[in-house]
Write a protein that holds these residues in place. Structure first.
Motif, short mmCIF file in Angstrom:
data_model
loop_
_atom_site.label_atom_id
_atom_site.label_comp_id
_atom_site.label_asym_id
_atom_site.label_seq_id
_atom_site.Cartn_x
_atom_site.Cartn_y
_atom_site.Cartn_z
N ALA A 1 -36.05 63.62 -4.91
CA ALA A 1 -36.97 62.51 -4.66
C ALA A 1 -38.28 63.04 -4.07
O ALA A 1 -39.37 62.59 -4.43
CB ALA A 1 -36.33 61.49 -3.73
N GLY A 2 -38.18 64.03 -3.16
CA GLY A 2 -39.37 64.60 -2.55
C GLY A 2 -40.27 65.25 -3.59
O GLY A 2 -41.49 65.06 -3.59
N LEU B 1 -35.06 54.69 -1.12
CA LEU B 1 -34.10 55.79 -1.08
C LEU B 1 -32.75 55.33 -0.53
O LEU B 1 -31.71 55.82 -0.96
CB LEU B 1 -34.67 56.95 -0.25
CG LEU B 1 -35.83 57.69 -0.92
CD1 LEU B 1 -36.42 58.73 0.00
CD2 LEU B 1 -35.39 58.32 -2.23
N GLY C 1 -29.69 55.63 -2.88
CA GLY C 1 -28.57 56.46 -2.45
C GLY C 1 -27.24 55.73 -2.62
O GLY C 1 -26.25 56.30 -3.09
N GLY D 1 -30.78 64.07 -5.56
CA GLY D 1 -30.75 63.62 -4.17
C GLY D 1 -32.12 63.66 -3.51
O GLY D 1 -33.15 63.64 -4.18
N LEU D 2 -32.12 63.74 -2.17
CA LEU D 2 -33.38 63.67 -1.43
C LEU D 2 -34.40 64.74 -1.84
O LEU D 2 -35.58 64.41 -2.02
CB LEU D 2 -33.10 63.78 0.08
CG LEU D 2 -32.94 62.46 0.84
CD1 LEU D 2 -32.82 62.74 2.33
CD2 LEU D 2 -34.14 61.56 0.58
N SER E 1 -40.86 53.76 0.59
CA SER E 1 -40.07 54.83 -0.02
C SER E 1 -38.71 54.93 0.66
O SER E 1 -37.69 55.16 0.00
CB SER E 1 -40.81 56.16 0.09
OG SER E 1 -42.00 56.12 -0.65
N CYS E 2 -38.68 54.78 1.99
CA CYS E 2 -37.41 54.86 2.70
C CYS E 2 -36.46 53.75 2.24
O CYS E 2 -35.26 54.00 2.01
CB CYS E 2 -37.62 54.74 4.21
SG CYS E 2 -38.40 56.20 4.91
N LEU F 1 -39.39 58.11 -7.33
CA LEU F 1 -38.43 58.40 -6.26
C LEU F 1 -37.01 58.19 -6.75
O LEU F 1 -36.12 59.00 -6.49
CB LEU F 1 -38.70 57.47 -5.06
CG LEU F 1 -39.90 57.79 -4.17
CD1 LEU F 1 -40.22 56.60 -3.28
CD2 LEU F 1 -39.62 59.01 -3.32
N GLN G 1 -34.21 61.08 -7.03
CA GLN G 1 -33.01 60.95 -6.19
C GLN G 1 -31.73 60.94 -7.01
O GLN G 1 -30.74 61.57 -6.65
CB GLN G 1 -33.10 59.67 -5.36
CG GLN G 1 -31.95 59.54 -4.36
CD GLN G 1 -31.98 58.23 -3.61
OE1 GLN G 1 -32.42 57.21 -4.15
NE2 GLN G 1 -31.54 58.26 -2.37
#
Lengths: 179, 194
Positions: free
Chosen positions: B91-92, A93, A97, B87-88, A89-90, B79, B83
């Motif tokens: 996504a969460g 992201l 981003g 944004g984050l 997931s990181c 996700l 996002q």
């Protein structure tokens, strides 16, 4: 207990980054770690857990949560899921981003137009692969065809799935289906 | 500039402001519906068609991205959507929504199994539901495909389907080869359009 949770994290976190396309690429290594290296479950249990994860909704890699559950209860399941889904997931992201910051630039629009047919091709390939993996017969193909027609004509997918579930349950009750 | 499908897109293919609670709600219901492999279809319906949060093309870019990067495709796509929208935190919310229900469901199933309940009957029914779920994928492929202009996207679609689906070539190398070609074709087609 804490040691076992940590062990679960450490087993699943590296697998996360090599789980390309989801579960199938890492099942073999999961089995080796859980059964042979750590002895959390027996080989027979792994087969059963695999069957459960196939029947349940969600990604097939959720078998990791079942392994964690057998190894260390509910928090074991949580630890295994964090280990397996955290690192990948990181990565997503970080890439997402960067993509988001491109905004609506012409470059991004061209890339999106180029990616679209690739995505459609991958979706179709995924449908074929899943049908083959499930050993689909004429009944599944008929179900798929009828449901696709219904959806394209604007039927609610929830209704479609409910009808299919009821029809299959009825067929099975009448002993027309194996199981 | 070609015309934009699905109405005018805002910044980065994101069209409407989605609230965080709404994202959680939508993805929780998607998570509960995620039998079989039809999730991209479900997400497309909820996010693009019904709510208009995102353009078709921004969505499909997420599909391709989610398949190429490590991790389960459905979770990656959730996700990505969360996002791009918010944004984050977005996504969460999407992550919790898409993974929470199946996570609890599978533990419940394991409990039932431990108590000796038979799984075979359930598996047959869920197999049928999975086939119905795949219909969602076919529907999104059909809808997105009918929106593509020109012959080149179809050649790309067929090539990827044959290589990955029929010939079972490994996906990553195929995608790495096809994506640059496809983007070049899109660029060339865009110039030809004017």
């Amino acid at each position: 207990m804490a040691e076992r949770l940590l062990a679960l994290l450490l087993v699943f976190a590296p697998l996360s980054l090599v789980s390309l396309g989801g579960g199938p690429s890492i099942f073999a290594e999961m089995q080796r770690q859980a059964v042979e290296v750590h002895g959390w479950i027996t080989p027979r249990e792994f087969v059963d857990l695999f069957a459960i994860s196939r029947a349940a909704p969600g990604p097939g890699s959720l078998i990791s949560a079942l392994i964690g559950w057998q190894a260390a209860g509910f928090w074991g399941a949580v630890a295994a899921a964090i280990g397996l889904y955290g690192p990948s997931s990181c990565v997503l992201l970080v890439v997402g981003g960067w993509w988001r910051r491109r905004g609506d630039s012409p470059v991004r629009r061209v890339i999106e137009r180029g990616l679209a047919p690739v995505a459609v091709g991958l979706i179709l390939a995924g449908v074929l692969t899943l049908l083959q993996a499930d050993g689909a017969g004429w009944l599944e193909f008929a179900t798929l065809g009828l449901c696709t027609l219904a959806l394209l004509r604007g039927a609610s997918p929830y209704l479609v799935m409910l009808v299919v579930a009821l029809v299959y349950a009825a067929l099975q009750h009448a002993a027309l289906l194996p199981g | 500039m070609p015309e934009k499908p699905w109405g005018a897109a805002g910044e980065g293919g994101v069209k409407a402001e989605a609230r965080l609670g709404e994202i959680l709600l939508v993805f929780t219901s998607l998570g509960m519906a995620s039998f079989g492999g039809g999730l991209p279809g479900w997400m497309h319906r909820e996010v693009v068609v019904r709510r208009g949060w995102m353009t078709d093309e921004a969505f499909l870019a997420g599909v391709a991205l989610g398949q190429v990067l490590p991790g389960p495709n459905s979770i990656n796509l959730a996700l990505y959507i969360g996002q791009q929208l918010r944004g984050l935190p977005g996504a969460g919310m999407a992550f919790l929504g898409i993974l929470g229900p199946p996570f609890l469901f599978i533990l419940g199933l394991a409990l039932a199994y431990r108590w000796g309940a038979g799984l075979t009957g359930l598996a047959v029914v869920l197999g049928g539901v999975a086939a119905a779920g795949l219909a969602n994928s076919l529907a999104v492929a059909w809808r997105s495909g009918s929106r593509m202009r020109g012959l080149w996207p179809w050649i790309v679609v067929v090539a990827v389907f044959l290589a990955v689906g029929v010939l079972r070539w490994p996906m990553i190398p195929v995608v790495l080869v096809v994506v640059p070609i496809s983007i070049a074709l899109a660029w060339w087609a865009g110039r030809a359009d004017g």
